[in-house]
Design an enzyme around this catalytic site. Structure first.
Site, short mmCIF file in Angstrom:
data_model
loop_
_atom_site.label_atom_id
_atom_site.label_comp_id
_atom_site.label_asym_id
_atom_site.label_seq_id
_atom_site.Cartn_x
_atom_site.Cartn_y
_atom_site.Cartn_z
N GLY A 10 23.59 -39.98 -28.25
CA GLY A 10 23.64 -39.19 -29.48
C GLY A 10 23.47 -37.74 -29.09
O GLY A 10 22.42 -37.34 -28.57
N GLY A 15 19.99 -34.27 -30.22
CA GLY A 15 20.49 -34.46 -28.85
C GLY A 15 20.75 -33.13 -28.15
O GLY A 15 20.42 -32.96 -26.97
N ASP A 34 28.12 -39.70 -26.63
CA ASP A 34 28.35 -39.82 -28.08
C ASP A 34 29.64 -40.60 -28.29
O ASP A 34 30.29 -41.02 -27.31
CB ASP A 34 28.40 -38.42 -28.73
CG ASP A 34 27.92 -38.42 -30.18
OD1 ASP A 34 28.53 -39.13 -31.00
OD2 ASP A 34 26.94 -37.71 -30.48
N ARG A 91 14.33 -42.99 -45.53
CA ARG A 91 14.73 -43.39 -44.17
C ARG A 91 15.32 -44.81 -44.21
O ARG A 91 16.24 -45.13 -43.46
CB ARG A 91 13.52 -43.32 -43.23
CG ARG A 91 13.02 -41.89 -43.03
CD ARG A 91 11.75 -41.85 -42.21
NE ARG A 91 11.28 -40.49 -41.96
CZ ARG A 91 10.44 -39.81 -42.74
NH1 ARG A 91 9.98 -40.36 -43.85
NH2 ARG A 91 10.06 -38.58 -42.42
N ASN A 98 22.69 -47.54 -39.38
CA ASN A 98 22.07 -47.31 -38.07
C ASN A 98 21.80 -48.61 -37.30
O ASN A 98 21.71 -48.60 -36.07
CB ASN A 98 20.79 -46.48 -38.22
CG ASN A 98 21.12 -45.01 -38.49
OD1 ASN A 98 22.27 -44.60 -38.34
ND2 ASN A 98 20.13 -44.23 -38.87
N THR A 122 16.11 -42.96 -33.71
CA THR A 122 16.93 -43.23 -34.89
C THR A 122 16.10 -43.88 -36.01
O THR A 122 15.29 -44.77 -35.75
CB THR A 122 18.09 -44.17 -34.48
OG1 THR A 122 18.77 -43.58 -33.36
CG2 THR A 122 19.07 -44.39 -35.62
N ASN A 123 16.33 -43.45 -37.23
CA ASN A 123 15.61 -43.98 -38.40
C ASN A 123 16.34 -45.16 -39.05
O ASN A 123 17.55 -45.25 -38.92
CB ASN A 123 15.45 -42.86 -39.44
CG ASN A 123 14.18 -42.07 -39.21
OD1 ASN A 123 13.13 -42.63 -38.92
ND2 ASN A 123 14.28 -40.76 -39.36
N ARG A 154 2.98 -32.24 -36.85
CA ARG A 154 3.02 -31.60 -38.17
C ARG A 154 1.61 -31.46 -38.74
O ARG A 154 1.25 -30.41 -39.29
CB ARG A 154 3.89 -32.45 -39.11
CG ARG A 154 5.36 -32.31 -38.78
CD ARG A 154 6.22 -33.32 -39.49
NE ARG A 154 7.64 -32.95 -39.38
CZ ARG A 154 8.65 -33.78 -39.59
NH1 ARG A 154 8.42 -35.04 -39.93
NH2 ARG A 154 9.89 -33.35 -39.47
N HIS A 178 6.58 -44.63 -39.85
CA HIS A 178 7.11 -43.28 -40.03
C HIS A 178 7.71 -43.15 -41.42
O HIS A 178 8.88 -43.43 -41.65
CB HIS A 178 8.19 -43.02 -38.96
CG HIS A 178 8.73 -41.63 -39.01
ND1 HIS A 178 7.94 -40.51 -38.97
CD2 HIS A 178 10.01 -41.18 -39.08
CE1 HIS A 178 8.70 -39.44 -39.02
NE2 HIS A 178 9.96 -39.81 -39.09
P1 A3D Z 1 23.05 -36.04 -36.01
O1 A3D Z 1 23.08 -34.58 -35.81
O2 A3D Z 1 23.95 -36.63 -37.03
O3 A3D Z 1 23.34 -36.72 -34.59
C1 A3D Z 1 23.51 -38.09 -34.44
C2 A3D Z 1 24.60 -38.29 -33.41
O4 A3D Z 1 24.71 -39.70 -33.13
C3 A3D Z 1 25.99 -37.82 -33.88
O5 A3D Z 1 26.52 -36.87 -32.97
C4 A3D Z 1 26.79 -39.12 -33.90
O6 A3D Z 1 28.17 -38.93 -33.58
C5 A3D Z 1 26.06 -39.94 -32.82
N1 A3D Z 1 26.40 -41.36 -32.82
C6 A3D Z 1 26.70 -42.18 -33.85
N2 A3D Z 1 27.00 -43.41 -33.40
C7 A3D Z 1 26.87 -43.39 -32.05
C8 A3D Z 1 27.04 -44.35 -31.01
N3 A3D Z 1 27.39 -45.61 -31.27
N4 A3D Z 1 26.83 -43.96 -29.72
C9 A3D Z 1 26.47 -42.70 -29.44
N5 A3D Z 1 26.30 -41.75 -30.38
C10 A3D Z 1 26.49 -42.08 -31.66
O7 A3D Z 1 21.54 -36.54 -36.34
P2 A3D Z 1 20.16 -35.96 -35.77
O8 A3D Z 1 20.32 -35.67 -34.33
O9 A3D Z 1 19.66 -34.93 -36.69
O10 A3D Z 1 19.24 -37.26 -35.99
C11 A3D Z 1 19.50 -38.43 -35.26
C12 A3D Z 1 18.65 -39.59 -35.77
O11 A3D Z 1 17.27 -39.30 -35.57
C13 A3D Z 1 18.81 -39.90 -37.26
O12 A3D Z 1 18.83 -41.31 -37.46
C14 A3D Z 1 17.54 -39.31 -37.88
O13 A3D Z 1 17.18 -39.96 -39.08
C15 A3D Z 1 16.56 -39.58 -36.78
N6 A3D Z 1 15.35 -38.76 -36.81
C16 A3D Z 1 14.18 -39.39 -36.55
C17 A3D Z 1 13.00 -38.69 -36.55
C18 A3D Z 1 11.71 -39.39 -36.28
O14 A3D Z 1 10.68 -38.78 -36.25
C19 A3D Z 1 11.71 -40.83 -36.04
C20 A3D Z 1 13.01 -37.31 -36.82
C21 A3D Z 1 14.23 -36.68 -37.06
C22 A3D Z 1 15.41 -37.43 -37.06
#
Ligand code: A3D
Length: 311
Positions: A10, A15, A34, A91, A98, A122-123, A154, A178
């Protein structure tokens, strides 16, 4: 001596920042994977950071790819693949989409990086890390979810903001799932060893606890098109660094409990010792009856989401 290798599955908002921090700290070579549609973007981000390296002399290599075989030999795999929240979403609303993504990712990580330490982001976090564990068949010490590090960060930030004292001196812990049922423990929070009830009124403490529980949603509302990414990325890299440098840090993390805190068979936020052995230990603190009830409440939410995964 060879460099460590870090795979980022990701290459979205989180990422990209992870790749930058890995470079800044020279934690290891980085490959960002990705989906094919996004390959150009992750190649671009990797190249952009490659070109940033000379200014401060970061001697690591970064690559972007859509080919999972590129993660072969990774020491650490960090999974942010998936969809983030938009305003109005919980979430748990992300589960269906997801879940499909994590299934694909888990099979690829199992195939290409079977000896890695995996940090899932991932959430909905507690259910997605559980799913990864089940599908990959990895040992429990090699799989962890990042959430407690962020939630505790936080909580620490808000205590520092309210007291006007250094973030560095604030120590505290958040347990549980979470989400809004997480369990910040103000009873154990200190600034430089001084309990926070000596520094703040009960009203101020209650407001901080409430803001901590809703902190992710506060940012989702402000950003309007995604969720937090700077603070999650920094929190994640603390965990990766603790593993790579065998620091044995105590970081609240979603770890598989097998009896700790009376919880059996679920990943949930607990103080975890992270070192070269991965999740080396879960530390237990004595909880009050009220705190136990709150932990039970958050566990029930986690259990419900885990049941919905069907794994
Ligand atoms: P985002 O900027 O959308 O990035 C996610 C990336 O995952 C995108 O570039 C997608 O193309 C890629 N992706 C989708 N499917 C696949 C796959 N099969 N293989 C590889 N890559 C893929 O999201 P983000 O970076 O802001 O957040 C990512 C995740 O983290 C989300 O599910 C959020 O909800 C989660 N998150 C969790 C927390 C916690 O504290 C647990 C905090 C913030 C975000």
């Amino acid at each position: 001596m060879t460099r460590n290798k870090i795979a980022l599955i990701g290459g979205g908002q989180i990422g990209g920042i992870l790749a930058l921090i890995a470079a800044q700290k020279e934690l290891g070579d980085v490959v960002v994977v990705d989906i094919p549609d996004i390959e150009g973007k992750v190649k671009g981000k990797a190249l952009d950071i490659m070109e940033a390296r000379p200014h401060d002399g970061w001697d690591i290599n970064l690559e972007g790819s859509s080919d999972y075989s590129q993660i072969e030999g990774s020491d650490v795999v960090i999974i942010t693949a998936g969809v983030p929240r938009k305003p109005g979403m919980t979430r748990e609303d992300l589960l269906d989409v997801n879940l499909k993504i994590i299934t694909n990712v888990a099979n690829n990580v199992k195939k290409y990086a079977p000896d890695s330490f995996v940090i899932v982001v991932t959430n909905p976090l507690d259910a997605i890390v559980y799913t990864f564990y089940k599908i990959s068949g990895f040992l429990k010490n090699r799989v962890v979810g990042m959430a407690g590090a962020l939630d505790t960060g936080r909580f620490r930030a808000f205590i520092a903001m309210e007291t006007g004292l250094s973030v560095k001196d604030v120590s505290c812990v958040v347990l549980g799932g979470h989400g809004p049922t997480m369990v910040p423990l103000p009873r154990l929070a200190t600034v430089g060893g001084v309990p926070i009830d000596r520094l703040l009124s009960q009203e101020q403490i209650d407001a901080i606890v409430d803001r901590t529980r809703k902190a992710g949603t506060e940012i989702v509302k402000l950003l309007a098109n995604g969720s937090a990414y700077f603070s999650p990325a920094v929190a994640i890299m603390q965990m990766a660094e603790a593993y790579l440098k065998d620091k044995k840090r105590v970081i609240p993390s979603a770890a598989l409990c097998e009896g700790e805190y009376g919880i059996d068979g679920y990943f949930i936020g607990v103080p975890a010792v992270i070192g070269g052995g991965g999740v080396e230990k879960i530390l237990e603190v004595e909880l009050t009856d009220e705190e136990k009830e709150m932990l039970n409440n958050t566990l029930n939410v986690v259990k419900k989401t885990v049941e919905e995964t069907g794994v």
